[in-house]
Design a protein around this motif. Structure first.
Motif, PDB file in Angstrom:
ATOM      1  N   LEU A   1       0.840  -1.184   0.000  1.00 57.09           N
ATOM      2  CA  LEU A   1       0.000   0.000   0.000  1.00 57.09           C
ATOM      3  C   LEU A   1       0.878   1.237   0.000  1.00 57.09           C
ATOM      4  CD1 LEU A   1      -2.383  -1.126   2.902  1.00 57.09           C
ATOM      5  CD2 LEU A   1      -2.500  -1.754   0.487  1.00 57.09           C
ATOM      6  N   MET A   2       0.455   2.276  -0.696  1.00 55.52           N
ATOM      7  CA  MET A   2       1.249   3.502  -0.794  1.00 55.52           C
ATOM      8  C   MET A   2       0.398   4.720  -0.450  1.00 55.52           C
ATOM      9  SD  MET A   2       1.383   5.931  -3.595  1.00 55.52           S
ATOM     10  CE  MET A   2       2.055   7.563  -3.350  1.00 55.52           C
ATOM     11  N   MET A   3       1.006   5.655   0.278  1.00 52.50           N
ATOM     12  CA  MET A   3       0.383   6.929   0.621  1.00 52.50           C
ATOM     13  C   MET A   3       1.432   8.022   0.479  1.00 52.50           C
ATOM     14  SD  MET A   3      -2.194   8.766   1.660  1.00 52.50           S
ATOM     15  CE  MET A   3      -3.492   7.800   2.442  1.00 52.50           C
TER      16      MET A   3
ATOM     17  N   HIS B   1       6.865   9.129  -1.154  1.00 48.68           N
ATOM     18  CA  HIS B   1       5.956   8.001  -1.057  1.00 48.68           C
ATOM     19  C   HIS B   1       6.262   7.178   0.188  1.00 48.68           C
ATOM     20  CE1 HIS B   1       5.083   7.891  -5.685  1.00 48.68           C
ATOM     21  NE2 HIS B   1       4.658   8.987  -5.096  1.00 48.68           N
ATOM     22  N   MET B   2       5.221   6.854   0.937  1.00 49.77           N
ATOM     23  CA  MET B   2       5.333   5.912   2.036  1.00 49.77           C
ATOM     24  C   MET B   2       4.793   4.571   1.553  1.00 49.77           C
ATOM     25  SD  MET B   2       4.203   8.217   5.363  1.00 49.77           S
ATOM     26  CE  MET B   2       2.563   8.610   4.713  1.00 49.77           C
ATOM     27  N   LEU B   3       5.622   3.546   1.607  1.00 52.95           N
ATOM     28  CA  LEU B   3       5.262   2.211   1.143  1.00 52.95           C
ATOM     29  C   LEU B   3       5.076   1.302   2.361  1.00 52.95           C
ATOM     30  CD1 LEU B   3       5.245   1.635  -1.989  1.00 52.95           C
ATOM     31  CD2 LEU B   3       6.707   3.539  -1.325  1.00 52.95           C
ATOM     32  N   ALA B   4       3.894   0.731   2.487  1.00 56.86           N
ATOM     33  CA  ALA B   4       3.617  -0.189   3.588  1.00 56.86           C
ATOM     34  C   ALA B   4       3.519  -1.603   3.040  1.00 56.86           C
ATOM     35  CB  ALA B   4       2.324   0.194   4.287  1.00 56.86           C
ATOM     36  N   PHE B   5       4.418  -2.463   3.488  1.00 60.71           N
ATOM     37  CA  PHE B   5       4.385  -3.886   3.176  1.00 60.71           C
ATOM     38  C   PHE B   5       3.711  -4.566   4.363  1.00 60.71           C
ATOM     39  CE2 PHE B   5       7.744  -1.938   0.838  1.00 60.71           C
ATOM     40  CZ  PHE B   5       7.822  -2.612  -0.373  1.00 60.71           C
ATOM     41  N   VAL B   6       2.528  -5.117   4.144  1.00 64.28           N
ATOM     42  CA  VAL B   6       1.724  -5.607   5.249  1.00 64.28           C
ATOM     43  C   VAL B   6       1.335  -7.070   5.026  1.00 64.28           C
ATOM     44  CG1 VAL B   6       0.811  -3.307   5.744  1.00 64.28           C
ATOM     45  CG2 VAL B   6      -0.467  -4.832   4.217  1.00 64.28           C
TER      46      VAL B   6
END
Length: 269
Positions: A170-172, A260-265
């Motif tokens: 997910l990216m924000m 960009h903030m990349l969330a690997f979840v």
């Protein structure tokens, strides 16, 4: 949620918009790629847009893991033209591309047809996915959350449709980024900043939105690269002075300013 976490670039309150306004905007603007010269839907158009995207977002091929999902069911939310979706499909994933704009899906299907790839493309809203629970092994949601009216609803839906043990990327956009600072100081353009919805989130707020996941790995990416779109003195100063100077600084100092903030979840098994 604090006002600072979701303020617009000018410091105003966050903009709200109905789904219809978001759909209408992307229906009109899905082909707005400043570097392209080819007619939308042609082979050259897809080649130019993919080259521009993956050069500008040079971190994607390095960390997105397009080749890691062979044999898996992958959902790409906000698939747009299907250039990212195609990377998953080419590596053997069973892909579903979802977009809110019919024009995007039309182009994504044509993109796949020209590449000889197989994929399913579905019209829908990522905040209300029309898929059963536990439908996908991996969900990819890049360049989407900051354009949707209620990002937390989309995150909840992603969690719901993931299988136990499934993962998502997910990216924000980061409200503390170098890009936002440049926009404020020098009016540097930010793509689709004036769309019906554009959220700026701080890292703490973004991480809190992901607390339903069993694992969260938050990384900062999207650092300055030379512009190919803009010309003239301003572009030369940006390319020769700012880009080189910024990237010469130790990454441990500049990392929190990634645009960009990349969330690997991962969802609990």
């Amino acid at each position: 949620m604090s006002a600072a976490d979701t303020a617009s670039a000018g410091g105003a309150a966050p903009r709200a918009a109905p789904v219809a306004a978001v759909r209408a905007y992307w229906q009109e603007h899905v082909t707005d790629w400043p570097i392209t010269r080819a007619r939308p839907g042609t082979r050259d158009f897809f080649r130019e847009t993919a080259a521009y995207r993956f050069e500008k977002l040079d971190y994607l091929d390095r960390i997105a893991g397009y080749g890691d999902h062979a044999g898996e069911d992958v959902l790409d939310i906000g698939c747009g033209l299907g250039n990212d979706t195609a990377r998953f499909a080419a590596a053997g994933a069973r892909v579903t591309g979802l977009d809110i704009a019919p024009r995007a899906l039309e182009l994504a299907r044509e993109n796949f047809a020209q590449r000889g790839l197989q994929g399913r493309f579905v019209l829908g809203d990522g905040e209300a996915l029309d898929f059963p629970e536990a439908s996908f092994d991996f969900v990819y949601c890049h360049t989407v959350l900051h354009f949707t009216p209620h990002p937390e609803r989309m995150v909840a839906e992603i969690h719901r449709v993931l299988r136990p043990g499934g993962r998502a990327l997910l990216m924000m956009v980061n409200r503390r980024s170098w890009m936002r600072a440049l926009h404020r100081a020098m009016k540097v353009e930010i793509d689709h900043l004036h769309s019906p919805v554009f959220h700026w989130y701080g890292p703490d707020r973004f991480r809190a939105m992901l607390d339903r996941f069993d694992e969260v790995d938050l990384r900062f990416e999207r650092f300055p690269v030379r512009t190919l779109v803009h010309k003239g003195a301003k572009a030369r100063i940006y390319n020769l002075a700012f880009v080189d100077l910024f990237n010469a600084l130790p990454r441990r100092l500049t990392a929190p300013t990634g645009h960009h903030m990349l969330a690997f979840v991962r969802k609990a098994a």
